[in-house]
Design an enzyme around this catalytic site. Sequence first.
Site, short mmCIF file in Angstrom:
data_model
loop_
_atom_site.label_atom_id
_atom_site.label_comp_id
_atom_site.label_asym_id
_atom_site.label_seq_id
_atom_site.Cartn_x
_atom_site.Cartn_y
_atom_site.Cartn_z
N SER A 221 0.82 -1.22 0.00
CA SER A 221 0.00 0.00 0.00
C SER A 221 0.85 1.26 0.00
O SER A 221 0.52 2.23 -0.69
CB SER A 221 -0.97 0.00 1.19
OG SER A 221 -0.27 -0.17 2.40
N GLU A 222 1.93 1.30 0.79
CA GLU A 222 2.86 2.42 0.76
C GLU A 222 4.29 1.95 0.96
O GLU A 222 4.53 0.98 1.69
CB GLU A 222 2.53 3.47 1.83
CG GLU A 222 1.52 4.52 1.41
CD GLU A 222 0.09 4.04 1.64
OE1 GLU A 222 -0.83 4.60 1.02
OE2 GLU A 222 -0.09 3.11 2.44
N THR A 223 5.21 2.67 0.32
CA THR A 223 6.64 2.48 0.55
C THR A 223 7.22 3.80 1.02
O THR A 223 6.94 4.85 0.44
CB THR A 223 7.35 2.01 -0.73
OG1 THR A 223 6.82 0.73 -1.13
CG2 THR A 223 8.85 1.88 -0.53
#
Length: 370
Positions: A150-152
């Site tokens: 979903s996020e890095t």
Amino acid sequence: GNSLKDHRMAGLAPNMGSFRSHLVYSDTCLEIASAYLKFSLSKAFCSQKVYRKEEVTSLNKQFMKVEGETFYQELFEPSEKVLVPSTQSLGEKSIFQDSLYPVIRNMIDIFQVDSFTDKPFTGNPAGVCILENEIDETTMQNIAMEMAVSETAFCSLNTMRLRWFSPKVEVSLCGHATLATTAVLYYKKLIKENQAIQFNTLSGSLSVKAVNDCIEMDFPLIGVEPAANNKIRLQHLGIDEKDVVFAGKAGEKDFLHLKNDRLIREISPDFERLVSIPGRSVIVTSVSSLPEFDFISRNFAPWIGVNEDPVTGSTHCALAYYWSGILKKSSMTAFQASERGGVVNMKVMNNNRIKLSGKATITIEGVLKI
């Protein structure tokens, strides 16, 4: 063997007739160097690409680390040239690109961390890249796409700038990836327990620290304002309008309070239709029927490439604002009821801030070659 741990690493490759190679060493290339030694022993000769010492110095200095500490010293005499092995003439597919040198040069420490949980394969997985200096935005977005979580997060140690990317866009605030980044910095011994550090982000300065077995984050509280129900959106979410207690907006995100947690757990959106209408994210929540939690929630964000976020720290900045008013509590514990699930602890402060805390588990540690 022990010779690979020698900081000087001079004469790393064996002497094969007139061939002798010197390799620049970093803590990320030990495995490659070992593989090369085994590979070169089976060959009578190897073509070489020659780099001057000053070229290696200028391009590799920031990558020279030994056991987590920056390490650089003169490995070569001023008149000596550095021989970097190349496998172009070996006539078969090699483990190297062009030569060993570019492989060493383009390495980034990368991690995958499960946030808001103490068990692998639960919570919210985040990618974490620890950088000496910030890289370009296009590369960060490509890495986020490659990580496919979903996020890095990208943390630049020289400025403590922290940025977050979903597979599609940069986001302005991400709790679980901030928690994951802090967990990695603590794991790498770049910060100490109870040491508060400041990240510079699109949402301003964020203070974090490792406390006991948790990560504590100081985030801005996000207000929730009433808004009209979007009947088409409710239909695509699979929610009956009569089950909605409150409809509102938390910044750009839609906010829905439903009658009970059974309704929350049973939601099954039609994401193809949902993404066809404008939006950013939909938070759905209700009071919890389980005594250990004050409320539960889910978060759907197909517009940014995440159909359902497993555990969302930033949405709890809004959820805490909303539920603290209803429950008349400043300290709360919540469960995000995604398939993976996760637990978020909150304490609403008097300065329009909130302290979010949770656990984290590092599941993958490696090196990204770009």
